[in-house]
Motif scaffolding. Structure first.
Motif, PDB file in Angstrom:
ATOM      1  N   SER A 202       0.850  -1.330  -0.075  1.00 17.45           N
ATOM      2  CA  SER A 202       0.124  -0.009   0.080  1.00 17.45           C
ATOM      3  C   SER A 202       0.868   1.159   0.056  1.00 17.45           C
ATOM      4  CB  SER A 202      -0.943  -0.155   1.221  1.00 17.45           C
ATOM      5  OG  SER A 202      -0.022  -0.124   2.465  1.00 17.45           O
ATOM      6  N   SER A 203       1.849   1.049   0.351  1.00 17.18           N
ATOM      7  CA  SER A 203       3.058   2.419   0.457  1.00 17.18           C
ATOM      8  C   SER A 203       3.579   2.844  -0.847  1.00 17.18           C
ATOM      9  CB  SER A 203       4.203   2.201   1.601  1.00 17.18           C
ATOM     10  OG  SER A 203       4.937   3.319   1.601  1.00 17.18           O
ATOM     11  N   ALA A 204       3.744   4.098  -1.019  1.00 12.17           N
ATOM     12  CA  ALA A 204       4.269   4.537  -2.226  1.00 12.17           C
ATOM     13  C   ALA A 204       5.626   4.861  -2.110  1.00 12.17           C
ATOM     14  CB  ALA A 204       3.732   5.799  -2.951  1.00 12.17           C
ATOM     15  N   THR A 205       6.393   4.815  -0.923  1.00 16.71           N
ATOM     16  CA  THR A 205       7.573   4.884  -0.431  1.00 16.71           C
ATOM     17  C   THR A 205       8.223   3.828   0.493  1.00 16.71           C
ATOM     18  OG1 THR A 205       6.938   6.389   1.261  1.00 16.71           O
ATOM     19  CG2 THR A 205       7.514   7.224  -0.926  1.00 16.71           C
ATOM     20  N   PRO A 206       8.152   2.537  -0.018  1.00 13.04           N
ATOM     21  CA  PRO A 206       8.465   1.519   0.932  1.00 13.04           C
ATOM     22  C   PRO A 206       9.805   1.631   1.478  1.00 13.04           C
ATOM     23  CG  PRO A 206       8.603   0.672  -1.188  1.00 13.04           C
ATOM     24  CD  PRO A 206       7.959   1.999  -1.444  1.00 13.04           C
ATOM     25  N   THR A 207      10.210   1.053   2.628  1.00 11.85           N
ATOM     26  CA  THR A 207      11.649   1.004   3.286  1.00 11.85           C
ATOM     27  C   THR A 207      12.256  -0.327   2.951  1.00 11.85           C
ATOM     28  OG1 THR A 207      10.633   0.127   5.182  1.00 11.85           O
ATOM     29  CG2 THR A 207      10.656   2.576   5.169  1.00 11.85           C
ATOM     30  N   ALA A 208      13.466  -0.497   3.501  1.00 13.03           N
ATOM     31  CA  ALA A 208      14.071  -1.677   3.333  1.00 13.03           C
ATOM     32  C   ALA A 208      13.254  -2.983   3.905  1.00 13.03           C
ATOM     33  CB  ALA A 208      15.576  -1.587   3.942  1.00 13.03           C
ATOM     34  N   GLU A 209      12.543  -2.515   4.947  1.00 15.40           N
ATOM     35  CA  GLU A 209      11.919  -3.538   5.899  1.00 15.40           C
ATOM     36  C   GLU A 209      10.379  -3.852   5.115  1.00 15.40           C
ATOM     37  OE1 GLU A 209      13.307  -0.734   7.180  1.00 15.40           O
ATOM     38  OE2 GLU A 209      15.068  -2.144   7.999  1.00 15.40           O
ATOM     39  N   THR A 210       9.780  -2.840   4.516  1.00 11.84           N
ATOM     40  CA  THR A 210       8.632  -3.050   3.900  1.00 11.84           C
ATOM     41  C   THR A 210       8.570  -3.001   2.372  1.00 11.84           C
ATOM     42  OG1 THR A 210       8.176  -0.633   3.609  1.00 11.84           O
ATOM     43  CG2 THR A 210       7.342  -1.963   6.014  1.00 11.84           C
ATOM     44  N   ASP A 211       9.773  -3.450   1.753  1.00  9.28           N
ATOM     45  CA  ASP A 211       9.865  -3.540   0.363  1.00  9.28           C
ATOM     46  C   ASP A 211       8.933  -4.772  -0.009  1.00  9.28           C
ATOM     47  OD1 ASP A 211      10.431  -3.442  -2.479  1.00  9.28           O
ATOM     48  OD2 ASP A 211      12.656  -3.169  -2.188  1.00  9.28           O
ATOM     49  N   PRO A 212       8.377  -4.513  -0.993  1.00 12.33           N
ATOM     50  CA  PRO A 212       7.256  -5.781  -1.328  1.00 12.33           C
ATOM     51  C   PRO A 212       8.134  -6.760  -2.377  1.00 12.33           C
ATOM     52  CG  PRO A 212       6.913  -3.835  -2.741  1.00 12.33           C
ATOM     53  CD  PRO A 212       7.580  -3.490  -1.678  1.00 12.33           C
ATOM     54  N   LEU A 213       9.388  -6.178  -2.793  1.00 10.37           N
ATOM     55  CA  LEU A 213      10.414  -7.088  -3.686  1.00 10.37           C
ATOM     56  C   LEU A 213      10.954  -8.214  -2.744  1.00 10.37           C
ATOM     57  CD1 LEU A 213      12.354  -4.395  -5.609  1.00 10.37           C
ATOM     58  CD2 LEU A 213      10.251  -5.881  -6.398  1.00 10.37           C
ATOM     59  N   LEU A 214      11.030  -8.099  -1.385  1.00 10.49           N
ATOM     60  CA  LEU A 214      11.518  -9.089  -0.552  1.00 10.49           C
ATOM     61  C   LEU A 214      10.803 -10.378  -0.772  1.00 10.49           C
ATOM     62  CD1 LEU A 214      11.804  -7.107   2.748  1.00 10.49           C
ATOM     63  CD2 LEU A 214      13.769  -7.830   1.346  1.00 10.49           C
ATOM     64  N   LEU A 215       9.568 -10.227  -1.233  1.00  7.36           N
ATOM     65  CA  LEU A 215       8.928 -11.650  -1.405  1.00  7.36           C
ATOM     66  C   LEU A 215       8.184 -11.584  -2.916  1.00  7.36           C
ATOM     67  CD1 LEU A 215       6.328 -12.348   1.717  1.00  7.36           C
ATOM     68  CD2 LEU A 215       8.613 -13.503   0.778  1.00  7.36           C
ATOM     69  N   PHE A 216       8.149 -10.668  -3.521  1.00  6.46           N
ATOM     70  CA  PHE A 216       7.272 -10.547  -4.892  1.00  6.46           C
ATOM     71  C   PHE A 216       8.140  -9.988  -5.772  1.00  6.46           C
ATOM     72  CE2 PHE A 216       4.262 -10.017  -1.308  1.00  6.46           C
ATOM     73  CZ  PHE A 216       3.726 -11.301  -1.185  1.00  6.46           C
ATOM     74  N   SER A 217       8.007 -10.266  -6.893  1.00  5.87           N
ATOM     75  CA  SER A 217       8.941  -9.950  -8.430  1.00  5.87           C
ATOM     76  C   SER A 217       8.007  -9.032  -9.269  1.00  5.87           C
ATOM     77  CB  SER A 217       9.447 -10.929  -9.037  1.00  5.87           C
ATOM     78  OG  SER A 217      10.404 -11.811  -8.558  1.00  5.87           O
ATOM     79  N   ARG A 218       8.173  -7.715  -9.093  1.00  2.81           N
ATOM     80  CA  ARG A 218       7.534  -6.872  -9.858  1.00  2.81           C
ATOM     81  C   ARG A 218       8.282  -5.763 -10.512  1.00  2.81           C
ATOM     82  NH1 ARG A 218       4.919  -3.305  -5.512  1.00  2.81           N
ATOM     83  NH2 ARG A 218       2.843  -3.560  -6.470  1.00  2.81           N
ATOM     84  N   PHE A 219       7.593  -5.326 -11.905  1.00  4.75           N
ATOM     85  CA  PHE A 219       8.208  -4.467 -12.650  1.00  4.75           C
ATOM     86  C   PHE A 219       7.256  -3.166 -12.781  1.00  4.75           C
ATOM     87  CE2 PHE A 219      10.480  -8.168 -13.820  1.00  4.75           C
ATOM     88  CZ  PHE A 219      12.121  -7.814 -13.776  1.00  4.75           C
ATOM     89  N   ARG A 220       7.572  -2.126 -13.107  1.00  5.31           N
ATOM     90  CA  ARG A 220       6.669  -0.945 -13.368  1.00  5.31           C
ATOM     91  C   ARG A 220       6.374  -1.088 -14.744  1.00  5.31           C
ATOM     92  NH1 ARG A 220       5.803   3.548 -10.006  1.00  5.31           N
ATOM     93  NH2 ARG A 220       7.732   3.033  -8.884  1.00  5.31           N
ATOM     94  N   PRO A 221       5.163  -1.074 -15.184  1.00  7.20           N
ATOM     95  CA  PRO A 221       4.844  -1.422 -16.536  1.00  7.20           C
ATOM     96  C   PRO A 221       5.287  -0.244 -17.371  1.00  7.20           C
ATOM     97  CG  PRO A 221       2.825  -1.761 -15.037  1.00  7.20           C
ATOM     98  CD  PRO A 221       4.109  -1.119 -14.215  1.00  7.20           C
ATOM     99  N   ASP A 222       5.388   1.204 -17.008  1.00  6.60           N
ATOM    100  CA  ASP A 222       5.906   2.172 -17.667  1.00  6.60           C
ATOM    101  C   ASP A 222       7.445   2.299 -17.832  1.00  6.60           C
ATOM    102  OD1 ASP A 222       6.252   2.846 -15.139  1.00  6.60           O
ATOM    103  OD2 ASP A 222       5.356   4.942 -15.159  1.00  6.60           O
ATOM    104  N   HIS A 223       7.920   1.090 -17.308  1.00 11.23           N
ATOM    105  CA  HIS A 223       9.558   1.328 -17.179  1.00 11.23           C
ATOM    106  C   HIS A 223      10.005   0.192 -18.069  1.00 11.23           C
ATOM    107  CE1 HIS A 223      13.693   2.125 -16.252  1.00 11.23           C
ATOM    108  NE2 HIS A 223      13.595   0.937 -15.825  1.00 11.23           N
TER     109      HIS A 223
END
Length: 365
Positions: A202-223
């Protein structure tokens, strides 16, 4: 007729008259025909005729020797054979690597051929020999462990692999959508993990502890967008008895994502970058009589991430492949990491990305 004449007539009839013609037998007629047809003097019945010399089958022996030599060369120099037949440069696909069933003793060797292209996004990397998607994640044979019998352990292993697939291979999740199927496999009674999920997604500015990449692989579609629909994987599941008789499953999997800029046309000369992600996730399938859980879900014990070409700056919640120019984070040339080396566990300093921009240098991608 006088008696003496009659007796003479009988004797001559029995012996045959002198000079009377004799009808030749069939054998005599055949012999006479052969003599007329044969040219040259007749051959005596004891005349010696040398045997016809046999032609040596040299072609068979040469072919057999060549085949044996080819087998020997293939066994000793497989990569060179791949080069000869074009496998490393747009020709036949290289031989597939055998499934990983134990921790490897050495990193994979260098692969022939130039770098990645739109047509061959895995060329020049060990991933060229890896399996696609879930097929690259080895699942061991099940045996009764902890509170589970063999059939229950098998289901736990399959669901553990399902979690790795749902979190790292689901096309919707890779496009940045909510990882619904992966979340459904997580114990809703595990409060700290549920808090992490709420904060990270839910956060637009995740921290190192709340980064969704720790569990999930995601790419920004516009990038960035995937090249094709194939992600190469290599890894395995292992399991043991954990706390309170739980079945503890460890997944150690490397994912290779070939991506190209989202703003490009995807032509044959488009830039391709491989984002390489290695994950170690420890999952506990708890005994419901001892731990508060829900059927079909597991608790997370730990999770670790090793990331290459996915961003070297502060967390954004998405992988950020460094297209065109180097990543804005500063790489440390004295700290080098091989993203394809799976000989040891992920260490605290192995990752090529960090929250403060202090990154290691990948030796290859």
């Amino acid at each position: 007729m006088p008696d003496d004449e009659w007796e003479r007539f009988l004797r001559e009839s029995e012996a045959g008259a002198p000079g009377a013609p004799v009808e030749p037998s069939a054998r005599a007629r055949e012999a006479e025909r052969r003599l007329r047809e044969r040219s040259g003097p007749p051959e005596g019945w004891r005349t010696y005729a040398p045997a016809r010399p046999r032609r040596r089958r040299t072609g068979w022996y040469v072919t057999g020797f060549a085949a044996s030599a080819a087998v020997l060369v293939l066994a000793l120099f497989p990569h060179r054979v791949v080069d000869w037949f074009g496998g490393g440069d747009g020709g036949a696909s290289p031989a597939a690597a055998a499934p990983e069933t134990a921790r490897p003793e050495e990193a994979p060797g260098a692969e022939p051929g130039p770098g990645a292209t739109i047509a061959e996004p895995f060329r020049g990397s060990p991933a060229a020999r890896w399996a696609d998607g879930a097929a690259g994640i080895s699942v061991p044979a099940a045996r009764a462990t902890g509170w589970m019998d063999a059939a229950q352990v098998e289901r736990a292993l399959i669901r553990s692999r399902d979690f790795m697939v749902a979190s790292g291979l689901d096309p919707r999740v890779l496009r940045g959508e909510r990882p619904t199927e992966a979340i459904a496999l997580l114990n809703p009674e595990q409060k700290d993990v549920q808090e992490y999920l709420r904060a990270s997604l839910s956060s637009a500015t995740p921290t190192a502890e709340t980064d969704p990449l720790l569990l999930f692989s995601r790419f920004r579609p516009d990038h960035a967008r995937l090249v094709g629909d194939t992600v190469r994987t290599r890894g395995r599941l292992t399991y043991r008895e954990g706390r309170r008789g739980a079945v503890e499953v460890t997944a150690d999997v490397t994912f290779v994502y070939p991506v190209t800029p989202a703003s490009g046309d995807g032509g044959s000369d488009a830039e391709v970058v491989r984002t390489i992600v290695r994950r170690e996730v420890v999952m506990s399938w708890d005994d419901p009589s001892k731990v508060v859980t829900r059927p079909g879900t597991m608790s997370l014990v730990s999770y670790a991430l090793d990331l290459t070409n996915g961003g070297c700056s502060a967390p954004t919640g998405y992988f950020v492949p460094p297209f065109g120019t180097a990543d804005e984070g500063a790489a440390d040339p004295s700290h080098q990491v091989d993203p394809y080396d799976r000989t040891g566990p992920i260490g605290p300093g192995d990752t090529t990305a960090s929250a403060d921009g202090d990154c290691a240098t990948a030796t290859r991608s």
